[in-house]
Design an enzyme around this catalytic site. Structure first.
Site, short mmCIF file in Angstrom:
data_model
loop_
_atom_site.label_atom_id
_atom_site.label_comp_id
_atom_site.label_asym_id
_atom_site.label_seq_id
_atom_site.Cartn_x
_atom_site.Cartn_y
_atom_site.Cartn_z
N CYS A 2 11.44 38.17 22.96
CA CYS A 2 10.55 38.23 21.79
C CYS A 2 10.70 39.58 21.09
O CYS A 2 11.79 39.91 20.64
CB CYS A 2 9.12 37.93 22.22
SG CYS A 2 7.91 38.01 20.90
N ASP A 48 10.89 27.43 16.53
CA ASP A 48 10.60 28.87 16.36
C ASP A 48 11.14 29.28 15.00
O ASP A 48 12.08 30.08 14.89
CB ASP A 48 11.26 29.66 17.49
CG ASP A 48 10.62 31.03 17.71
OD1 ASP A 48 11.06 31.74 18.63
OD2 ASP A 48 9.68 31.38 16.97
N HIS A 65 8.42 29.25 20.96
CA HIS A 65 8.63 30.67 21.20
C HIS A 65 8.07 31.05 22.57
O HIS A 65 6.99 30.63 22.93
CB HIS A 65 7.89 31.46 20.11
CG HIS A 65 8.18 32.91 20.13
ND1 HIS A 65 9.34 33.46 19.63
CD2 HIS A 65 7.46 33.95 20.61
CE1 HIS A 65 9.31 34.77 19.79
NE2 HIS A 65 8.20 35.10 20.39
#
Lengths: 265, 45
Positions: free
Chosen positions: A156, A203, A234
């Site tokens: 991330c 995502d 995600h």
């Protein structure tokens, strides 16, 4: 016989003279190489420590810095506080969530920690990005050794940081889990090793720039591979989190092991 | 320098997480982060 795994917390001196906490996990005796592990926005979490240990079980020396361990930061940038900083935004419709006036109003009703987090992570993003990238480079400079394999992996926020740093320093293998692409996409020209990007199908904002990533990887003739998992969200790889997808995560782990095994020896 | 309107690593990440957490957490003000399995069970009942 499998080697015993050692893990501990240490510190390292970063670029501004502060000492940051560092989680290390490695096999006793020699390791195959070193891998910097870059965290999600939540920081040095249980997930990140466990992942570092998994890398150690594969024979690597994992190095996971805690970017939130400068004096005064540790008490504010905790997982619950960061989560609390997100909650006020739920009261706004999606279209208003970047409206400065709407943000100003809800922040005026929020706690001091929430305001500090929002100011740092969103409004001060450029500064935070520069700081964390320099923190990673400082760790790299301490550990990089010619002839020893060096890798990086990020999730991330950490994926975005890892991707950016891979354009600035030599890594044999860079593994990006659903991270933002380099903001200056032509920075990809600076990548010196292999890159493997792992992405979630659902995502949208992360994936929006992947066509540019691919075109630059082709243009600059980089060693690049990519895997997208349809139907996943995600952070699907985080087994402690809300989006965990077991089949995708298990498959991604097999590919990650194979990728690092090919390039870090 | 980030141009106005351009998304950075951090605010992009933050807003992605706002959406992800909202999906599972918006009705659970007192829940802790990572309470995923319990929420899934409650959502399916």
């Amino acid at each position: 016989m499998a080697k015993k795994i050692v893990d501990n917390m240490s510190k390292y001196r970063t670029f501004d003279g502060n000492d940051l906490d560092l989680f290390e996990a490695y096999p006793e005796g020699n390791s195959k190489g070193k891998i910097i592990v870059v965290s999600e926005i939540w920081g040095l979490s249980k997930f990140l420590k466990n992942f570092s240990k998994r890398l150690a079980e594969q024979g690597y020396h994992a190095l996971a810095p805690d970017f939130y361990s400068r004096p005064g930061d540790r008490e504010i940038f905790t997982e619950p506080n960061i989560m609390d900083a997100m909650r006020p935004l739920w009261t706004l419709p999606e279209s208003k969530r970047r409206d400065p006036e709407a943000i100003k109003e809800i922040m005026s009703k929020s706690s001091e920690e929430t305001r500090k987090i929002f100011q740092t992570v969103v409004q001060g993003r450029e500064e935070m990005e520069k700081t964390m990238i320099k923190d990673i480079e400082a760790l790299y400079n301490l550990h990089y050794k010619e002839g020893t394999g060096m890798g990086i992996v990020g999730f991330c926020m950490g994926g975005g940081l890892a991707f950016q740093v891979s354009t600035q320093r030599k890594f044999d293998a860079s593994l990006i889990f659903y991270g933002a692409s380099p903001r200056k996409i032509d920075d990809i020209a600076g990548i010196k090793g292999a890159v493997f990007g792992i992405y979630a199908g659902e995502d949208g904002s992360i994936n929006a720039s992947l066509d540019q990533v691919v075109s630059r990887m082709v243009q600059f003739k980089k060693d690049f591979e990519m895997k997208l998992y349809p139907g996943t969200y995600h952070a699907f790889f985080n087994d402690t989190g809300m989006s965990y997808n077991k089949p995708a995560a298990e498959d991604a782990w097999e590919r990650a092991k194979e990728f690092f095994g090919r390039y870090i020896k | 320098m980030i141009d106005e309107g351009e998304e950075g690593i951090f605010d992009g990440c933050f807003y992605v997480w706002v959406s992800v957490t909202e999906k599972y957490m918006s009705k659970k003000e007192d829940k802790n982060f990572n309470d995923y399995n319990k929420l899934e069970k409650e959502n399916s009942e």
